[in-house]
Design an enzyme around this catalytic site. Structure first.
Site, PDB file in Angstrom:
ATOM      1  N   HIS A 193       0.871  -1.182   0.000  1.00  0.00           N
ATOM      2  CA  HIS A 193       0.000   0.000   0.000  1.00  0.00           C
ATOM      3  C   HIS A 193       0.904   1.226   0.000  1.00  0.00           C
ATOM      4  O   HIS A 193       1.908   1.259   0.698  1.00  0.00           O
ATOM      5  CB  HIS A 193      -0.883   0.016   1.258  1.00  0.00           C
ATOM      6  CG  HIS A 193      -1.694   1.266   1.369  1.00  0.00           C
ATOM      7  ND1 HIS A 193      -2.923   1.404   0.765  1.00  0.00           N
ATOM      8  CD2 HIS A 193      -1.436   2.452   1.981  1.00  0.00           C
ATOM      9  CE1 HIS A 193      -3.391   2.617   1.007  1.00  0.00           C
ATOM     10  NE2 HIS A 193      -2.514   3.277   1.750  1.00  0.00           N
ATOM     11  N   LYS A 227      -8.573  -2.778   5.408  1.00  0.00           N
ATOM     12  CA  LYS A 227      -8.805  -3.225   4.020  1.00  0.00           C
ATOM     13  C   LYS A 227      -7.755  -4.252   3.604  1.00  0.00           C
ATOM     14  O   LYS A 227      -8.059  -5.209   2.893  1.00  0.00           O
ATOM     15  CB  LYS A 227      -8.815  -2.010   3.085  1.00  0.00           C
ATOM     16  CG  LYS A 227     -10.106  -1.204   3.234  1.00  0.00           C
ATOM     17  CD  LYS A 227     -10.141   0.037   2.384  1.00  0.00           C
ATOM     18  CE  LYS A 227      -9.320   1.132   2.987  1.00  0.00           C
ATOM     19  NZ  LYS A 227      -9.532   2.458   2.424  1.00  0.00           N
ATOM     20  N   SER A 269      -8.413   2.510   8.758  1.00  0.00           N
ATOM     21  CA  SER A 269      -8.918   2.513   7.386  1.00  0.00           C
ATOM     22  C   SER A 269      -8.014   1.697   6.444  1.00  0.00           C
ATOM     23  O   SER A 269      -8.492   0.832   5.700  1.00  0.00           O
ATOM     24  CB  SER A 269      -9.023   3.967   6.921  1.00  0.00           C
ATOM     25  OG  SER A 269      -9.293   4.032   5.560  1.00  0.00           O
ATOM     26  N   ASP A 321     -15.606   1.184   6.669  1.00  0.00           N
ATOM     27  CA  ASP A 321     -14.680   2.221   6.192  1.00  0.00           C
ATOM     28  C   ASP A 321     -15.354   3.181   5.227  1.00  0.00           C
ATOM     29  O   ASP A 321     -15.055   4.369   5.223  1.00  0.00           O
ATOM     30  CB  ASP A 321     -13.461   1.578   5.524  1.00  0.00           C
ATOM     31  CG  ASP A 321     -12.457   2.639   5.085  1.00  0.00           C
ATOM     32  OD1 ASP A 321     -12.004   3.410   5.940  1.00  0.00           O
ATOM     33  OD2 ASP A 321     -12.167   2.722   3.872  1.00  0.00           O
ATOM     34  N   ARG A 345     -15.355  11.276   7.800  1.00  0.00           N
ATOM     35  CA  ARG A 345     -14.077  11.928   8.153  1.00  0.00           C
ATOM     36  C   ARG A 345     -13.847  13.105   7.231  1.00  0.00           C
ATOM     37  O   ARG A 345     -13.388  14.167   7.665  1.00  0.00           O
ATOM     38  CB  ARG A 345     -12.921  10.927   8.024  1.00  0.00           C
ATOM     39  CG  ARG A 345     -12.847   9.959   9.192  1.00  0.00           C
ATOM     40  CD  ARG A 345     -11.919   8.801   8.859  1.00  0.00           C
ATOM     41  NE  ARG A 345     -10.568   9.233   8.584  1.00  0.00           N
ATOM     42  CZ  ARG A 345      -9.687   8.526   7.868  1.00  0.00           C
ATOM     43  NH1 ARG A 345     -10.022   7.368   7.339  1.00  0.00           N
ATOM     44  NH2 ARG A 345      -8.478   8.983   7.673  1.00  0.00           N
TER      45      ARG A 345
HETATM   46  N1  IUR Z   1      -6.254   5.792   2.250  1.00  0.00           N
HETATM   47  C1  IUR Z   1      -7.119   5.028   2.963  1.00  0.00           C
HETATM   48  O1  IUR Z   1      -7.471   3.935   2.535  1.00  0.00           O
HETATM   49  N2  IUR Z   1      -7.582   5.488   4.129  1.00  0.00           N
HETATM   50  C2  IUR Z   1      -7.219   6.689   4.647  1.00  0.00           C
HETATM   51  O2  IUR Z   1      -7.666   7.046   5.717  1.00  0.00           O
HETATM   52  C3  IUR Z   1      -6.316   7.468   3.892  1.00  0.00           C
HETATM   53  C4  IUR Z   1      -5.854   7.007   2.696  1.00  0.00           C
HETATM   54  I1  IUR Z   1      -5.749   9.307   4.582  1.00  0.00           I
END
Ligand code: IUR
Length: 455
Positions: free
Chosen positions: A90, A195, A191, A169, A176
């Site tokens: 990521h 995932k 978050s 999320d 948010r």
């Molecule tokens: N990417 C995500 O998947 N979640 C987040 O909170 C952010 C970037 I900032």
């Protein structure tokens, strides 16, 4: 086990966090459950998010938040024989960041299984899915059964997130955004890691960027995020490591969706730029090390880079394109040597070259301003769901450390509409910083500043 009757009410939970208390695992489970089934009022969710944003969460609370978010939806499952080989990365987002496009097939060529779930671009950072969609026929939405088939036969796929994955999320992320609580360490951690946890990975590597074009401007705050992500990932049972990498100058030579696909294909053909190769070999080497396929980072880096020189990663990318909807004739042509990419990837109507104002050595190229101007030309989106123009982008014709003469072309901008405005042109001209000719010691800085490996 705490019974429902013993639980605090939602206003009491908010008050506890508001007053600096720590939430128990059960309380976090309740909060995520009511968020997911939408039985909490939006104002209460917003208040809780702000209380978390202001008072933070400790490692145990962050672990519980991440775990509960992950369990709010479907968690992928894989054949037992893939255990240990399921890997992903990521990135916190950069300019010209086409790492995923190249890394997924490199890892597949090393025997890994890479169920890469990527996102679309927002604001100045490009999204992997937008880049792939500039290839005619490429489908980023794939049913779960097809993801299994692609992983079984090719070893990597790059797809969008389904509705079923981490529904909590989706709700929290939108709130948010609306409540100015995006920049909260535990909320970002929950978050991102929930995932990745739902992909049921064996190993995960995070590319946490810092610098003027990154979410965090300085190494110190990026490192705090990296440490929080690494702890949460390891707590969830994935071997998780992170790279802290500089994000000031664009990565590679191309910025913009289809131009980045071309650069990714060139990299897969063995012609990648040094900065991109450094990221690929570091991130790939770490994943091979963490998943036990090699015994040192340098061995891992060598193994992944050999997939570029031998053409194995290119074959994987071609097979992945075909299984994700690209006609085999198109996939074959894109992967051939000396191909004319623009036979398949639409070229923008106009190109303009900017020229250097004087002799000198390239000291800096401001990636953030470049991305912002390209955004105004249609390369990115400001709101979820907006279309992007795949053909808009720019090619850097010089790199830091290079000596130039007055009048040399240094940037080629690809655009569609009316000619660039004076403001767009002057902003672009200002992104190049030249040092005097005598300053011959300017060198390209390594992108990787630090590596964090799991214990
Ligand atoms: N990417 C995500 O998947 N979640 C987040 O909170 C952010 C970037 I900032």
């Amino acid at each position: 086990m705490v019974s429902e009757a013993d639980m605090l009410s939602i206003p009491e939970l908010i008050k506890k966090k508001r007053d600096g208390g720590r939430l128990t695992d059960e309380e976090i489970r309740l909060f995520i459950r009511v968020v997911t089934n939408r039985s909490i009022q939006d104002c209460q969710t917003g208040a809780m998010l702000m209380a978390i944003r202001l008072n933070g969460m400790d490692q145990a609370e962050t672990r519980a938040l991440t775990q509960e978010m992950m369990s709010s939806g479907e968690v992928m499952s894989w054949p037992e024989e893939w255990r240990g080989r399921l890997v992903d990365k990521h990135s916190t987002g950069g300019v010209g960041d086409k790492v995923s496009l190249v890394l997924a097939p490199m890892l597949a060529a090393c025997g890994c299984k890479v169920p890469m779930i990527s996102g679309r671009g927002l604001a100045h950072t490009g999204g992997t899915l937008d880049k792939l969609e500039s290839i005619p026929g490429f489908k980023v939405e794939q049913p779960g059964a097809q993801v299994h088939r692609i992983l079984a036969s090719v070893g990597c796929c790059i797809v969008g997130q389904t509705e079923a994955l981490v529904p909590a999320d989706r709700v929290l992320y939108a709130m948010r955004d609306a409540t100015s609580t995006v920049d909260s360490l535990p909320l970002i951690t929950g978050s991102i890691i929930s995932k990745k946890g739902a992909e049921s990975l064996s190993s995960l590597v995070l590319d946490v960027k810092f610098g003027r074009a990154a979410l965090y401007k300085d190494l110190c705050s990026a490192k705090q995020l990296a440490e929080s992500l690494v702890s949460a990932g390891n707590d969830l049972g994935m071997r998780t490591g992170a790279v802290l990498s500089r994000m000031d100058v664009p990565i590679g030579r191309c910025v913009g969706n289809s131009l980045e696909v071309i650069e990714a294909l060139e990299t897969l053909k063995g012609n990648g730029p040094d900065d991109l190769l450094e990221l690929l070999t570091t991130l790939g080497g770490m994943l091979l090390l963490m998943s036990g396929r090699v015994s040192s980072l340098s061995e891992g880096s060598t193994m992944v880079s050999e997939t570029l020189t031998g053409g194995a990663a290119l074959s994987k990318f071609r097979a992945m394109m075909e299984m994700q909807g690209v006609a085999s004739e198109v996939a074959r042509s894109l992967c051939s040597a000396g191909t004319d990419y623009h036979m398949f990837l639409r070229k923008a109507e106009h190109q303009i070259e900017l020229k250097t104002p004087r002799d000198g050595t390239v000291l800096d190229i401001d990636g953030l301003t470049l991305a912002e101007v390209l955004h105004t030309l249609g390369a990115g989106r400001s709101k979820v769901g907006e279309p992007v123009n795949h053909s808009v982008g720019a090619e850097l014709l010089v790199s830091p450390g290079q000596t130039v003469k007055r009048g040399d072309p240094w940037l080629r901008v690809h655009y569609e509409g009316p000619p660039l405005s004076p403001d767009q042109t002057s902003r672009l001209q200002n992104i190049l910083t030249l040092a005097d000719q005598e300053q011959t010691h300017v060198t390209q800085q390594s992108l990787v500043a630090e590596i964090i490996l799991p214990q």
